[in-house]
Motif scaffolding. Sequence first.
Motif, PDB file in Angstrom:
ATOM      1  N   VAL A  25     -44.407 -85.620 -51.029  1.00 53.68           N
ATOM      2  CA  VAL A  25     -45.323 -84.596 -51.537  1.00 53.68           C
ATOM      3  C   VAL A  25     -46.564 -85.240 -52.150  1.00 53.68           C
ATOM      4  N   ALA A  26     -46.366 -86.344 -52.876  1.00 52.43           N
ATOM      5  CA  ALA A  26     -47.501 -87.037 -53.502  1.00 52.43           C
ATOM      6  C   ALA A  26     -48.484 -87.533 -52.444  1.00 52.43           C
ATOM      7  N   VAL A  27     -47.960 -88.120 -51.370  1.00 53.56           N
ATOM      8  CA  VAL A  27     -48.832 -88.599 -50.297  1.00 53.56           C
ATOM      9  C   VAL A  27     -49.513 -87.415 -49.604  1.00 53.56           C
ATOM     10  N   ALA A  28     -48.783 -86.316 -49.437  1.00 57.04           N
ATOM     11  CA  ALA A  28     -49.365 -85.118 -48.820  1.00 57.04           C
ATOM     12  C   ALA A  28     -50.527 -84.591 -49.654  1.00 57.04           C
ATOM     13  N   GLN A  29     -50.344 -84.550 -50.963  1.00 58.06           N
ATOM     14  CA  GLN A  29     -51.399 -84.070 -51.837  1.00 58.06           C
ATOM     15  C   GLN A  29     -52.616 -84.996 -51.805  1.00 58.06           C
ATOM     16  N   ALA A  31     -53.457 -86.860 -49.208  1.00 61.35           N
ATOM     17  CA  ALA A  31     -54.103 -86.666 -47.907  1.00 61.35           C
ATOM     18  C   ALA A  31     -54.994 -85.430 -47.914  1.00 61.35           C
ATOM     19  N   ALA A  32     -54.529 -84.367 -48.581  1.00 64.40           N
ATOM     20  CA  ALA A  32     -55.298 -83.126 -48.617  1.00 64.40           C
ATOM     21  C   ALA A  32     -56.519 -83.234 -49.517  1.00 64.40           C
ATOM     22  N   SER A  33     -56.360 -83.891 -50.666  1.00 59.91           N
ATOM     23  CA  SER A  33     -57.440 -83.927 -51.652  1.00 59.91           C
ATOM     24  C   SER A  33     -58.465 -85.034 -51.398  1.00 59.91           C
ATOM     25  N   SER A  34     -58.064 -86.071 -50.690  1.00 62.26           N
ATOM     26  CA  SER A  34     -58.957 -87.211 -50.470  1.00 62.26           C
ATOM     27  C   SER A  34     -59.857 -87.057 -49.251  1.00 62.26           C
ATOM     28  N   GLY A  35     -59.598 -86.042 -48.459  1.00 60.87           N
ATOM     29  CA  GLY A  35     -60.362 -85.866 -47.224  1.00 60.87           C
ATOM     30  C   GLY A  35     -59.712 -86.512 -46.025  1.00 60.87           C
ATOM     31  N   THR A  36     -58.567 -87.159 -46.247  1.00 56.80           N
ATOM     32  CA  THR A  36     -57.859 -87.826 -45.138  1.00 56.80           C
ATOM     33  C   THR A  36     -57.436 -86.827 -44.077  1.00 56.80           C
ATOM     34  N   ASP A  37     -56.973 -85.661 -44.495  1.00 53.67           N
ATOM     35  CA  ASP A  37     -56.601 -84.622 -43.529  1.00 53.67           C
ATOM     36  C   ASP A  37     -57.757 -84.319 -42.579  1.00 53.67           C
ATOM     37  N   MET A  38     -58.910 -84.046 -43.151  1.00 60.60           N
ATOM     38  CA  MET A  38     -60.074 -83.680 -42.347  1.00 60.60           C
ATOM     39  C   MET A  38     -60.562 -84.848 -41.496  1.00 60.60           C
ATOM     40  N   MET A 199     -52.777 -84.411 -33.144  1.00 57.28           N
ATOM     41  CA  MET A 199     -53.703 -84.680 -32.058  1.00 57.28           C
ATOM     42  C   MET A 199     -54.124 -83.395 -31.352  1.00 57.28           C
ATOM     43  N   GLN A 200     -53.235 -82.416 -31.326  1.00 57.87           N
ATOM     44  CA  GLN A 200     -53.549 -81.139 -30.688  1.00 57.87           C
ATOM     45  C   GLN A 200     -54.418 -80.240 -31.573  1.00 57.87           C
ATOM     46  N   GLY A 201     -54.564 -80.623 -32.842  1.00 59.25           N
ATOM     47  CA  GLY A 201     -55.325 -79.781 -33.770  1.00 59.25           C
ATOM     48  C   GLY A 201     -54.488 -78.691 -34.393  1.00 59.25           C
ATOM     49  N   ALA A 202     -53.160 -78.802 -34.271  1.00 58.82           N
ATOM     50  CA  ALA A 202     -52.268 -77.754 -34.761  1.00 58.82           C
ATOM     51  C   ALA A 202     -51.926 -77.901 -36.240  1.00 58.82           C
ATOM     52  N   HIS A 203     -52.005 -79.128 -36.765  1.00 54.94           N
ATOM     53  CA  HIS A 203     -51.623 -79.357 -38.157  1.00 54.94           C
ATOM     54  C   HIS A 203     -52.387 -80.534 -38.750  1.00 54.94           C
ATOM     55  N   PHE A 204     -52.478 -80.517 -40.074  1.00 54.03           N
ATOM     56  CA  PHE A 204     -52.984 -81.662 -40.812  1.00 54.03           C
ATOM     57  C   PHE A 204     -51.821 -82.567 -41.202  1.00 54.03           C
ATOM     58  N   LEU A 205     -52.137 -83.803 -41.563  1.00 55.61           N
ATOM     59  CA  LEU A 205     -51.115 -84.747 -42.010  1.00 55.61           C
ATOM     60  C   LEU A 205     -50.328 -84.178 -43.184  1.00 55.61           C
ATOM     61  N   SER A 206     -51.014 -83.574 -44.138  1.00 58.08           N
ATOM     62  CA  SER A 206     -50.328 -83.041 -45.322  1.00 58.08           C
ATOM     63  C   SER A 206     -49.323 -81.953 -44.962  1.00 58.08           C
ATOM     64  N   HIS A 207     -49.623 -81.156 -43.938  1.00 59.87           N
ATOM     65  CA  HIS A 207     -48.686 -80.115 -43.500  1.00 59.87           C
ATOM     66  C   HIS A 207     -47.350 -80.733 -43.103  1.00 59.87           C
ATOM     67  N   ASN A 208     -47.430 -81.827 -42.352  1.00 56.86           N
ATOM     68  CA  ASN A 208     -46.225 -82.454 -41.824  1.00 56.86           C
ATOM     69  C   ASN A 208     -45.447 -83.207 -42.900  1.00 56.86           C
ATOM     70  N   LEU A 209     -46.156 -83.816 -43.831  1.00 56.96           N
ATOM     71  CA  LEU A 209     -45.472 -84.502 -44.936  1.00 56.96           C
ATOM     72  C   LEU A 209     -44.727 -83.511 -45.820  1.00 56.96           C
ATOM     73  N   TRP A 210     -45.324 -82.358 -46.042  1.00 53.44           N
ATOM     74  CA  TRP A 210     -44.629 -81.331 -46.795  1.00 53.44           C
ATOM     75  C   TRP A 210     -43.358 -80.891 -46.056  1.00 53.44           C
ATOM     76  N   SER A 211     -43.426 -80.779 -44.760  1.00 57.10           N
ATOM     77  CA  SER A 211     -42.250 -80.402 -43.975  1.00 57.10           C
ATOM     78  C   SER A 211     -41.141 -81.445 -44.102  1.00 57.10           C
ATOM     79  N   ALA A 212     -41.522 -82.712 -44.061  1.00 55.91           N
ATOM     80  CA  ALA A 212     -40.539 -83.784 -44.216  1.00 55.91           C
ATOM     81  C   ALA A 212     -39.870 -83.707 -45.582  1.00 55.91           C
ATOM     82  N   ALA A 213     -40.668 -83.465 -46.621  1.00 53.97           N
ATOM     83  CA  ALA A 213     -40.126 -83.369 -47.978  1.00 53.97           C
ATOM     84  C   ALA A 213     -39.171 -82.182 -48.104  1.00 53.97           C
ATOM     85  N   ILE A 214     -39.556 -81.051 -47.538  1.00 54.02           N
ATOM     86  CA  ILE A 214     -38.708 -79.856 -47.604  1.00 54.02           C
ATOM     87  C   ILE A 214     -37.399 -80.085 -46.867  1.00 54.02           C
TER      88      ILE A 214
END
Length: 235
Positions: A25-29, A31-38, A199-214
């Motif tokens: 979750v920390a890495v996901a946050q 990625a989202a806040s640092s601009g890495t997702d975008m 790669m398909q544009g379906a999700h950001f990195l943070s989306h997937n990290l949250w899924s892994a954590a859940i």
Amino acid sequence: MPAALPTSPARLTLWHAVLIPGAMVAVAQWAASSGTDMNLAARYFDVASGGFPVRDAWWAEQFVHKFCKNVLLLLWLGLMVAALAAPKVARLKPHRRTLWLTVAAMGLGPTLVTLLKDINTHVCPWDLKQFGGEAEFSARWWVSRAEAGRCFPGGHAAGGFSLIALFFGARLMGWPRAAWAALVLTLLVGGLFSQVRMMQGAHFLSHNLWSAAIDWWAAFAVFAPALFSAARTSR
């Protein structure tokens, strides 16, 4: 990550309910806040065509997204059949509880992810204006299903990372090598699903990290009572 499951309920909880999913979750946050997702999404976006070239690629959509997802579903159904048959099959009977726990653990994480998708406005990269869509970025929660972005957390990644249930099942059965193999398989499959959907544009990195954590947290929650009992018994 420890070489084997700790031998006390407190350590089990610390590692598998707090530290590991918390780190994800920390890495996901970040990625989202640092601009890495975008920035990652921008790498996969083709400005000239105004879209994600891999979005409709056969190997990504038909093989990874659809075929591999169906393989996971068949695996889950196979485990359920084995659990149902266990009382009448001598080799399976001693493992009936573990089989049912694995079925529940593998299904709970993706179910939670699906429910969460319906109550937030996060959209997929391909929906955003900067990536050829029409939506503005939004991160509101507790919205109606009609307002939901249906993209956060990552559903396909949740399917791949749900294999972590096999790790906990193998550890409960006292099969450390099988547990490590299951962990490697989980990371490989979950990582592959995550990368392809990004790669398909379906999700950001943070989306997937949250899924892994859940998935990790949910699987541990299902197995926790049995693991606690085994830990106490081993003392």
